[in-house]
Scaffold this active site. Structure first.
Site, PDB file in Angstrom:
ATOM      1  N   ASP A 157       2.713  30.555 -32.123  1.00  0.00           N
ATOM      2  CA  ASP A 157       4.152  30.429 -31.870  1.00  0.00           C
ATOM      3  C   ASP A 157       4.607  31.027 -30.536  1.00  0.00           C
ATOM      4  OD1 ASP A 157       4.365  29.219 -34.251  1.00  0.00           O
ATOM      5  OD2 ASP A 157       5.179  30.948 -35.321  1.00  0.00           O
ATOM      6  N   HIS A 174     -12.949  33.900  -7.487  1.00  0.00           N
ATOM      7  CA  HIS A 174     -11.763  33.850  -8.351  1.00  0.00           C
ATOM      8  C   HIS A 174     -11.882  34.833  -9.512  1.00  0.00           C
ATOM      9  CE1 HIS A 174     -10.832  29.562  -6.729  1.00  0.00           C
ATOM     10  NE2 HIS A 174     -10.405  30.518  -5.933  1.00  0.00           N
ATOM     11  N   ASP A 206      -6.582  40.665  -4.277  1.00  0.00           N
ATOM     12  CA  ASP A 206      -5.921  39.434  -3.818  1.00  0.00           C
ATOM     13  C   ASP A 206      -4.759  39.226  -4.778  1.00  0.00           C
ATOM     14  OD1 ASP A 206      -5.090  36.869  -3.218  1.00  0.00           O
ATOM     15  OD2 ASP A 206      -7.122  36.047  -3.037  1.00  0.00           O
ATOM     16  N   ASP A 263       0.913  35.871  -0.764  1.00  0.00           N
ATOM     17  CA  ASP A 263      -0.519  35.798  -1.082  1.00  0.00           C
ATOM     18  C   ASP A 263      -1.263  36.684  -0.090  1.00  0.00           C
ATOM     19  OD1 ASP A 263      -3.070  35.056  -1.788  1.00  0.00           O
ATOM     20  OD2 ASP A 263      -2.884  32.972  -1.112  1.00  0.00           O
ATOM     21  N   HIS A 312     -15.548  29.538   1.689  1.00  0.00           N
ATOM     22  CA  HIS A 312     -14.249  28.863   1.536  1.00  0.00           C
ATOM     23  C   HIS A 312     -13.638  28.621   2.913  1.00  0.00           C
ATOM     24  CE1 HIS A 312     -12.244  32.763   2.272  1.00  0.00           C
ATOM     25  NE2 HIS A 312     -13.108  33.288   1.420  1.00  0.00           N
ATOM     26  N   HIS A 354      -4.536  28.014   3.474  1.00  0.00           N
ATOM     27  CA  HIS A 354      -3.849  26.912   2.783  1.00  0.00           C
ATOM     28  C   HIS A 354      -2.359  27.064   3.047  1.00  0.00           C
ATOM     29  CE1 HIS A 354      -2.813  30.021  -0.202  1.00  0.00           C
ATOM     30  NE2 HIS A 354      -4.066  30.392  -0.129  1.00  0.00           N
ATOM     31  N   HIS A 368      -0.727  27.578  -3.474  1.00  0.00           N
ATOM     32  CA  HIS A 368      -1.430  26.563  -2.688  1.00  0.00           C
ATOM     33  C   HIS A 368      -0.407  25.442  -2.531  1.00  0.00           C
ATOM     34  CE1 HIS A 368      -5.679  28.045  -3.996  1.00  0.00           C
ATOM     35  NE2 HIS A 368      -5.031  28.912  -3.252  1.00  0.00           N
ATOM     36  N   GLU A 383      -7.275  33.775   5.767  1.00  0.00           N
ATOM     37  CA  GLU A 383      -8.009  34.623   4.840  1.00  0.00           C
ATOM     38  C   GLU A 383      -9.528  34.459   4.917  1.00  0.00           C
ATOM     39  OE1 GLU A 383      -7.624  33.292   0.684  1.00  0.00           O
ATOM     40  OE2 GLU A 383      -6.076  31.892   1.360  1.00  0.00           O
ATOM     41  N   TYR A 421     -19.078  37.539   1.860  1.00  0.00           N
ATOM     42  CA  TYR A 421     -19.511  37.915   0.515  1.00  0.00           C
ATOM     43  C   TYR A 421     -21.039  37.892   0.499  1.00  0.00           C
ATOM     44  CZ  TYR A 421     -14.791  36.071   0.266  1.00  0.00           C
ATOM     45  OH  TYR A 421     -13.476  35.810   0.523  1.00  0.00           O
ATOM     46  N   ARG A 474     -12.448  40.292   1.941  1.00  0.00           N
ATOM     47  CA  ARG A 474     -11.541  39.236   2.405  1.00  0.00           C
ATOM     48  C   ARG A 474     -10.293  39.933   2.937  1.00  0.00           C
ATOM     49  NH1 ARG A 474     -11.797  36.182  -1.635  1.00  0.00           N
ATOM     50  NH2 ARG A 474      -9.965  36.670  -2.885  1.00  0.00           N
ATOM     51  N   GLU A 499      -6.419  38.793   4.021  1.00  0.00           N
ATOM     52  CA  GLU A 499      -5.526  37.628   3.965  1.00  0.00           C
ATOM     53  C   GLU A 499      -4.089  38.007   4.308  1.00  0.00           C
ATOM     54  OE1 GLU A 499      -5.156  35.851   0.019  1.00  0.00           O
ATOM     55  OE2 GLU A 499      -4.391  33.997   0.915  1.00  0.00           O
TER      56      GLU A 499
HETATM   57  N1  GLY Z   1      -5.089  33.847  -4.220  1.00  0.00           N
HETATM   58  C1  GLY Z   1      -5.418  32.528  -4.011  1.00  0.00           C
HETATM   59  C2  GLY Z   1      -5.827  32.305  -2.644  1.00  0.00           C
HETATM   60  O1  GLY Z   1      -5.949  33.228  -1.878  1.00  0.00           O
HETATM   61  O2  GLY Z   1      -5.972  31.195  -2.233  1.00  0.00           O
HETATM   62 MN    MN Z   2      -5.066  35.116  -1.992  1.00  0.00          MN
HETATM   63 MN    MN Z   3      -4.703  32.410  -0.327  1.00  0.00          MN
END
Ligand code: GLY
Ligand code: MN
Ligand code: MN
Length: 438
Positions: free
Chosen positions: A38, A242, A259, A270, A349, A353, A360, A383, A387, A405, A407
Site C-alpha cells: 500500500d 553506480h 556522487d 550533480d 564512461h 551529460h 541526465h 566528470e 577506476y 571521479r 564532477e
Molecule cells: N550521478 C549520475 C551521474 O553522474 O551521471
Molecule cells: Mn554524478
Molecule cells: Mn553526472
C-alpha cells in the site's frame, strides 16, 4: 525559488510557436509508483509536464492546441474530491487547473475518452512522446480510432503522429535566465552538502551515515528530494560506477567517492567529490587524483560556444591517457593508445551529460550525425574519473582499488563557461585544509 506561472506560460508559448499548423500536443502526467503493497514512492512529476505547467499531480493530461479559439492550453485532471483529499492530500481540481495553473479550459480526467477525440477531430497532426508511456500509446490509438469511426459524419483524424520529444527537448536544452537561477540554487546547495560531508567524515562511519549529512543539508536548504540515488563509496566501492548500496564502513587510509545532488525546485544538481576518509591523501591516491583533476580542468576549458560536444571528452581522454602512461599504468604510443581506447580499462564512461529538470537531461548530443556545437545556456556536467579494479593483477598493487571521479556542473556562457558548483573544494590542498579544520 521555483519557476513562476509566467515562466511556464513562456515555455508553452515557445513550444506552440514551433508546432506545425493545425496540430495538437498531448503530455501525460507521471503515474504513481508502488513501493510495496500500500505504500508508494514519493511522487515525481514527468519533467515535460512540469516544464510546461508546474502542475504536480498524477492522473492528468496537458493539451496544447495552438490557435484553438476556445483556448490553447487545456488540462484534464482529477476533480476535487473532499473524501480523497482527506486521505491522499490536496488536489487542484478543475478550478485550480484554470485559476492556479492558467489552463484555458479544464476537464475531468475520466472524460478523456470523450474530450480528446473531439479535440483531435479536424487536426492534421498530433505530437506526443511515442513509446514513453504504454498507457498513453494505447489511449492515443483509441482516440484516433474513435474519431475515425465518425468519418462518415465528416470527422477527420490527424494522419501525422509526431514525436514531441525533439521539439520540446531542444527547447529544454537551452536554459532561460530563470531556469539558471534555480539551477544555481540547486548547485549551491549540493556544494554545501558535499563540503559538510567532507567535514563530517570519520573512519568507522558507515557509508549511509555519511550520506545522511548530504540529505540533511539538502532538506535544510529547501530540497526534500535527491536528484538521483546518492553514491557513497568507500575504498574499492568507488570503482563500482553506480554503487548505491552505501552499506559498508569507511576505512582510514581509503578514499571515499560521493556522487550526490539535490532536486531543488525540480532542478537537479550533480556533484562528485573524492576525498580521503581520514583527511590526508596517500601518495598513490594523490597522483591519480591530481591527474583526474588536471583532466577535469582541461575539459572545462574546452567548454565554450562553438566548440563541439565531444571536445571536452576528447580532451579528458588525451590528458588521462598521457598521465596514465607517465604513471606506468599504460604503455605504448600515446596516439595509438587513444585511438585503440586503451584508457577505457580505467576510464569507462564519457565526460558528462546535459543537466536540468532531469539529472541526465534531454536534448540531442548529435545533430545530423555530427556532435553538436555548444551554445550559450546549455548546462552540462564535467566528470572524468579513474577506476583501478581491485583485482587488476596487471598493475602495481599500490594502485589497486582506487576509484576517483571529480564532477562539476557548468553552464555555457558567451566567453566560455561558468562552474556553478565551485562552492565545494576540489584541489588536494583545499580538501585537506577543510577536512583538517573540522
Ligand atoms: N550521478 C549520475 C551521474 O553522474 O551521471
Ligand atoms: Mn554524478
Ligand atoms: Mn553526472
Amino acid at each position: 525559488m521555483p519557476l513562476s506561472q509566467n515562466d511556464f506560460r513562456v515555455h508553452r508559448q515557445n513550444v506552440m510557436a514551433r508546432m506545425a499548423p493545425n496540430s495538437i500536443a498531448v503530455i501525460a502526467a507521471a503515474p504513481t509508483a508502488v513501493r510495496s503493497r500500500d505504500t508508494d514512492y514519493p511522487y515525481r512529476q514527468n519533467s515535460d509536464f512540469y516544464y510546461l505547467s508546474g502542475f504536480n499531480e498524477p492522473d492528468a493530461l496537458l493539451v496544447l492546441a495552438p490557435g484553438r479559439p476556445e483556448g490553447e492550453f487545456l488540462m484534464l485532471c482529477r476533480p476535487k474530491n473532499k473524501q480523497m483529499e482527506i486521505w491522499e492530500g490536496r488536489m487542484a481540481g478543475l478550478e485550480g487547473a484554470c485559476d492556479t495553473y492558467g489552463a484555458d479550459e479544464a476537464f475531468a480526467i475520466d472524460e478523456a475518452g470523450d474530450v480528446l477525440p473531439k479535440l483531435l477531430d479536424g487536426c492534421s497532426q498530433i505530437y506526443y512522446s511515442i513509446g514513453l508511456d504504454t498507457v498513453l500509446d494505447q489511449q492515443v490509438i483509441q482516440w484516433l480510432n474513435s474519431v475515425k469511426k465518425n468519418a462518415r459524419a465528416g470527422a477527420s483524424a490527424p494522419d501525422v503522429l509526431s514525436n514531441l520529444d525533439q521539439l520540446l527537448h531542444e527547447q529544454r536544452l537551452i536554459k532561460s535566465e530563470q531556469e539558471l537561477t534555480v539551477l544555481r540554487e540547486s548547485c549551491d546547495l549540493a556544494a554545501k552538502a558535499h563540503a559538510r560531508a567532507m567535514q563530517a567524515c570519520r573512519p568507522g562511519m558507515m557509508e549511509f551515515q555519511l550520506e545522511s549529512e548530504l540529505t540533511y543539508t539538502f532538506a535544510q536548504g529547501g530540497a526534500p528530494a535527491v536528484a538521483y540515488n546518492s553514491i557513497v563509496g568507500g575504498g574499492e566501492n568507488a570503482c563500482i560506477l553506480h554503487y548505491t548500496d552505501n552499506n559498508h564502513a569507511l576505512n582510514s587510509g581509503d578514499l571515499v567517492l560521493i556522487d550526490a545532488g539535490c532536486e531543488k525546485d525540480m532542478y537537479a544538481s550533480d556533484i562528485t567529490r573524492t576525498f580521503p576518509v581520514s583527511g590526508t591523501f596517500s601518495e598513490p591516491q594523490a597522483l591519480l587524483y591530481r591527474l583526474t583533476l588536471e583532466a577535469q580542468l582541461a575539459a572545462i576549458k574546452k567548454i565554450k560556444p562553438g566548440n563541439r560536444w565531444n571536445e571536452p571528452h576528447d580532451e579528458s581522454v588525451s590528458v588521462l591517457t598521457k598521465g596514465l602512461v607517465s604513471l606506468g599504468l599504460l604503455e605504448g604510443d600515446l596516439q595509438t593508445l587513444i585511438e585503440e581506447g586503451a584508457y577505457k580499462r580505467f576510464y569507462m564512461h564519457r565526460v558528462g551529460h546535459w543537466l536540468g529538470i532531469d539529472v541526465h537531461d534531454v536534448g540531442a548530443y548529435k545533430v545530423n550525425g555530427e556532435w553538436r556545437p555548444l551554445e550559450v545556456g546549455m548546462v552540462m556536467t564535467v566528470e572524468p574519473g579513474l577506476y583501478i579494479a581491485p583485482d587488476d593483477q596487471t598493475v602495481e598493487p599500490r594502485w589497486r582499488g582506487i576509484g576517483i571521479r571529480i564532477e562539476d556542473d557548468v553552464v555555457v556562457t558567451q566567453d566560455g563557461c561558468e562552474v556553478m558548483t565551485a562552492g565545494v573544494p576540489k584541489t588536494i590542498e583545499d580538501i585537506e585544509a577543510l577536512m583538517q579544520s573540522a
